[in-house]
Design a protein around this motif. Structure first.
Motif, PDB file in Angstrom:
ATOM      1  N   SER A   8      -3.166  12.127  -2.317  1.00 55.58           N
ATOM      2  CA  SER A   8      -2.719  12.664  -1.031  1.00 55.58           C
ATOM      3  C   SER A   8      -1.781  11.687  -0.334  1.00 55.58           C
ATOM      4  N   VAL A   9      -2.095  10.390  -0.435  1.00 54.31           N
ATOM      5  CA  VAL A   9      -1.231   9.378   0.177  1.00 54.31           C
ATOM      6  C   VAL A   9       0.133   9.374  -0.508  1.00 54.31           C
ATOM      7  N   ARG A  10       0.147   9.446  -1.829  1.00 51.93           N
ATOM      8  CA  ARG A  10       1.425   9.472  -2.547  1.00 51.93           C
ATOM      9  C   ARG A  10       2.228  10.729  -2.204  1.00 51.93           C
ATOM     10  N   ALA A  11       1.530  11.834  -2.020  1.00 51.18           N
ATOM     11  CA  ALA A  11       2.221  13.057  -1.612  1.00 51.18           C
ATOM     12  C   ALA A  11       2.845  12.894  -0.237  1.00 51.18           C
ATOM     13  N   MET A  30      10.701   3.008  -4.963  1.00 50.63           N
ATOM     14  CA  MET A  30      10.474   2.007  -3.926  1.00 50.63           C
ATOM     15  C   MET A  30       8.991   1.793  -3.610  1.00 50.63           C
ATOM     16  N   VAL A  31       8.129   2.691  -4.087  1.00 50.50           N
ATOM     17  CA  VAL A  31       6.691   2.541  -3.845  1.00 50.50           C
ATOM     18  C   VAL A  31       6.101   1.765  -5.019  1.00 50.50           C
ATOM     19  N   GLU A  32       5.723   0.521  -4.770  1.00 56.67           N
ATOM     20  CA  GLU A  32       5.195  -0.314  -5.849  1.00 56.67           C
ATOM     21  C   GLU A  32       3.709  -0.062  -6.087  1.00 56.67           C
ATOM     22  N   SER A  33       2.932   0.090  -5.021  1.00 57.75           N
ATOM     23  CA  SER A  33       1.493   0.292  -5.203  1.00 57.75           C
ATOM     24  C   SER A  33       0.905   1.004  -3.996  1.00 57.75           C
ATOM     25  N   VAL A  34      -0.201   1.723  -4.247  1.00 56.85           N
ATOM     26  CA  VAL A  34      -0.969   2.407  -3.196  1.00 56.85           C
ATOM     27  C   VAL A  34      -2.448   2.158  -3.468  1.00 56.85           C
ATOM     28  N   GLU A  35      -3.146   1.668  -2.481  1.00 51.79           N
ATOM     29  CA  GLU A  35      -4.581   1.438  -2.609  1.00 51.79           C
ATOM     30  C   GLU A  35      -5.290   1.975  -1.372  1.00 51.79           C
ATOM     31  N   VAL A  36      -6.487   2.515  -1.575  1.00 46.57           N
ATOM     32  CA  VAL A  36      -7.319   2.995  -0.468  1.00 46.57           C
ATOM     33  C   VAL A  36      -8.748   2.547  -0.743  1.00 46.57           C
ATOM     34  N   ASP A  37      -9.364   1.828   0.199  1.00 45.58           N
ATOM     35  CA  ASP A  37     -10.740   1.369  -0.041  1.00 45.58           C
ATOM     36  C   ASP A  37     -11.756   2.415   0.387  1.00 45.58           C
ATOM     37  N   GLU A  38     -13.040   2.073   0.247  1.00 41.10           N
ATOM     38  CA  GLU A  38     -14.087   3.057   0.528  1.00 41.10           C
ATOM     39  C   GLU A  38     -14.185   3.427   1.993  1.00 41.10           C
ATOM     40  N   PHE A  39     -13.546   2.654   2.879  1.00 41.96           N
ATOM     41  CA  PHE A  39     -13.571   2.957   4.307  1.00 41.96           C
ATOM     42  C   PHE A  39     -12.338   3.748   4.763  1.00 41.96           C
ATOM     43  N   GLY A  40     -11.466   4.064   3.826  1.00 42.78           N
ATOM     44  CA  GLY A  40     -10.266   4.833   4.167  1.00 42.78           C
ATOM     45  C   GLY A  40      -9.087   3.986   4.594  1.00 42.78           C
ATOM     46  N   ALA A  41      -9.168   2.681   4.402  1.00 37.90           N
ATOM     47  CA  ALA A  41      -8.044   1.803   4.762  1.00 37.90           C
ATOM     48  C   ALA A  41      -7.008   1.836   3.639  1.00 37.90           C
ATOM     49  N   ALA A  42      -5.787   2.265   3.966  1.00 36.32           N
ATOM     50  CA  ALA A  42      -4.724   2.402   2.968  1.00 36.32           C
ATOM     51  C   ALA A  42      -3.818   1.176   3.009  1.00 36.32           C
ATOM     52  N   ALA A  43      -3.466   0.679   1.838  1.00 38.48           N
ATOM     53  CA  ALA A  43      -2.533  -0.431   1.702  1.00 38.48           C
ATOM     54  C   ALA A  43      -1.381   0.032   0.821  1.00 38.48           C
ATOM     55  N   VAL A  44      -0.186   0.024   1.383  1.00 42.54           N
ATOM     56  CA  VAL A  44       0.998   0.512   0.666  1.00 42.54           C
ATOM     57  C   VAL A  44       2.007  -0.626   0.573  1.00 42.54           C
ATOM     58  N   ARG A  45       2.516  -0.867  -0.616  1.00 38.78           N
ATOM     59  CA  ARG A  45       3.554  -1.874  -0.803  1.00 38.78           C
ATOM     60  C   ARG A  45       4.853  -1.161  -1.166  1.00 38.78           C
ATOM     61  N   THR A  79       3.159  -3.386   3.455  1.00 38.29           N
ATOM     62  CA  THR A  79       3.800  -4.654   3.127  1.00 38.29           C
ATOM     63  C   THR A  79       5.106  -4.362   2.400  1.00 38.29           C
ATOM     64  N   LEU A  80       6.062  -5.257   2.594  1.00 41.40           N
ATOM     65  CA  LEU A  80       7.404  -5.052   2.042  1.00 41.40           C
ATOM     66  C   LEU A  80       7.715  -6.110   0.997  1.00 41.40           C
ATOM     67  N   GLY A  81       8.280  -5.662  -0.105  1.00 40.78           N
ATOM     68  CA  GLY A  81       8.779  -6.556  -1.141  1.00 40.78           C
ATOM     69  C   GLY A  81      10.249  -6.271  -1.370  1.00 40.78           C
ATOM     70  N   VAL A  82      10.821  -6.847  -2.404  1.00 38.54           N
ATOM     71  CA  VAL A  82      12.241  -6.663  -2.715  1.00 38.54           C
ATOM     72  C   VAL A  82      12.383  -6.316  -4.189  1.00 38.54           C
ATOM     73  N   MET A  83      13.246  -5.362  -4.471  1.00 36.21           N
ATOM     74  CA  MET A  83      13.491  -4.952  -5.849  1.00 36.21           C
ATOM     75  C   MET A  83      14.080  -6.098  -6.667  1.00 36.21           C
ATOM     76  N   THR A  84      13.760  -6.132  -7.946  1.00 43.32           N
ATOM     77  CA  THR A  84      14.397  -7.064  -8.861  1.00 43.32           C
ATOM     78  C   THR A  84      15.775  -6.524  -9.259  1.00 43.32           C
ATOM     79  N   ASP A  85      16.569  -7.342  -9.914  1.00 42.42           N
ATOM     80  CA  ASP A  85      17.879  -6.891 -10.382  1.00 42.42           C
ATOM     81  C   ASP A  85      17.735  -5.698 -11.324  1.00 42.42           C
ATOM     82  N   ALA A  86      16.719  -5.750 -12.191  1.00 40.68           N
ATOM     83  CA  ALA A  86      16.505  -4.646 -13.122  1.00 40.68           C
ATOM     84  C   ALA A  86      16.147  -3.357 -12.382  1.00 40.68           C
ATOM     85  N   GLN A  87      15.327  -3.463 -11.346  1.00 40.45           N
ATOM     86  CA  GLN A  87      14.941  -2.283 -10.574  1.00 40.45           C
ATOM     87  C   GLN A  87      16.136  -1.723  -9.807  1.00 40.45           C
ATOM     88  N   ARG A  88      16.990  -2.617  -9.290  1.00 41.77           N
ATOM     89  CA  ARG A  88      18.195  -2.132  -8.610  1.00 41.77           C
ATOM     90  C   ARG A  88      19.130  -1.446  -9.600  1.00 41.77           C
TER      91      ARG A  88
END
Length: 376
Positions: A8-11, A30-45, A79-88
């Protein structure tokens, strides 16, 4: 961690567009990772295209807002990261496909973009004001619009559209700033302060070619090119680089302006371009008593249209007459086009009619394959 909740978060993330590219961040990798813990806290990079991305604050807000609306999510940490040359490189492949790096998309036979080169014979007739207001008006009608400020020496479009950001570069692609839903590029975005540009013809041609080929315009419906006055290097380069571009001639009713506007339009005879029409600016001044004062005379726009129609042997309409309006000047100085700030003003109404005429036109078939096969 709930698999259904992560889906649902990815959607939700698929509804977030990159502010510069205007496509979902999930499609752009651009979405590197999505995590949600048992309390509903979402972490998106999220991965930025470049480290100094000027839109990272807006992107963070948009992601946070989208994920917060998902049922079951109690908090969002972006949280924000930066694409690598290969990803760009992969991003460029996604956006441009196999097209060569220096290919001008608007010059290709399959292009669906209508390109209008806004020209005038002399300066001071309000050509740039007409350009930015037409662009804003067309964008307000739901079209995808770009403006290329081709007036290298006398650039003014960034101020008139209120553009303060700088373009960013992603793997040899230039991402144009966006103002009032209009993508904009100008040499003024690359010069410090109010520095003058002192270039000869070959440099002008190269700059125009780079703006057309290296800038990622996306799938535009309309590209407006604000040309410098006269029939110099840029006008010739436009005809060479984008042969399908159509001329939109701007003049005032004044005889002197009318004569040079006819010369500017007559370049179409040598470049084999089509003239879409004529716009007469500063046609009159509405007085408090309801009368009109024709400060620059009358009939100039229609005379230019008739003259160009006779010389080219085509139909050249007078698309509109725009009265003198102080709010047009104020909007240009403040970066807020009058068609948006005062849409009911006479000048805005007149420009809106010109925009309607341009929006209703069909893409020219010149240079396009009709898919016909000769039969023996």
């Amino acid at each position: 961690m709930s698999t259904a909740l992560i889906s649902s978060v990815r959607a939700a993330l698929s509804t977030v567009d990159d502010p510069e590219i205007r496509r979902p961040i999930t499609e752009l990798g651009m979405v590197e990772s999505v995590e949600v813990d048992e309390f509903g806290a979402a972490a998106v990079r999220v991965l930025l295209t470049v480290a100094g991305c000027p839109m990272k604050a807006q992107l963070t807000r948009d992601v946070t807002a989208a994920v917060s609306r998902v049922d079951g999510v109690t908090s969002v940490d972006v949280t924000l990261g930066v694409m690598t040359d290969a990803q760009r490189g992969e991003l460029r492949q996604t956006l441009r496909g196999d097209a060569p790096a220096n290919e001008i998309p608007f010059a290709q036979p399959g292009s669906r973009t209508r390109v209008y080169a806004v020209a005038s014979g002399k300066g001071g007739v309000g050509k740039s004001s007409v350009t930015v207001n037409l662009a804003a008006s067309l964008a307000a009608r739901g079209l995808s619009v770009g403006v290329l400020d081709a007036d290298i020496y006398g650039f003014s479009v960034p101020r008139m559209l209120g553009v303060t950001g700088k373009p960013t570069q992603v793997d040899q692609m230039i991402m144009p700033p966006i103002a009032h839903d209009v993508k904009v590029i100008s040499i003024g975005m690359f010069t410090p302060g109010n520095t003058a540009v002192v270039w000869r013809g070959p440099m002008l041609h190269r700059a125009l070619q780079q703006f057309l080929a290296d800038v990622f315009w996306g799938d535009l419906d309309v590209l407006l090119m604000d040309l410098p006055p006269g029939t110099g290097d840029i006008a010739i380069s436009v005809a060479q680089l984008v042969p399908s571009a159509e001329l939109l001639v701007v003049t005032t009713p004044q005889l002197a302006a009318r004569e040079v506007a006819e010369r500017a339009g007559s370049i179409a005879l040598q470049t084999h371009q089509q003239i879409v029409g004529v716009v007469e600016n500063m046609s009159w001044l509405d007085l408090p008593d309801g009368s009109r004062m024709e400060l620059f005379g009358s009939g100039g726009g229609q005379a230019v249209a008739d003259s160009l129609a006779a010389s080219t042997g085509t139909r050249v309409p007078l698309l509109g007459q725009i009265p003198i309006d102080q709010s047009v000047r104020e909007g240009g100085d403040n970066g807020a086009p009058v068609v948006l700030t005062a849409p009911n003003s006479p000048a805005a109404q007149a420009m809106g009619k010109v925009a309607d005429a341009l929006a209703a036109r069909q893409r020219s078939l010149v240079g396009k394959s009709l898919g016909l096969t000769p039969v023996r």
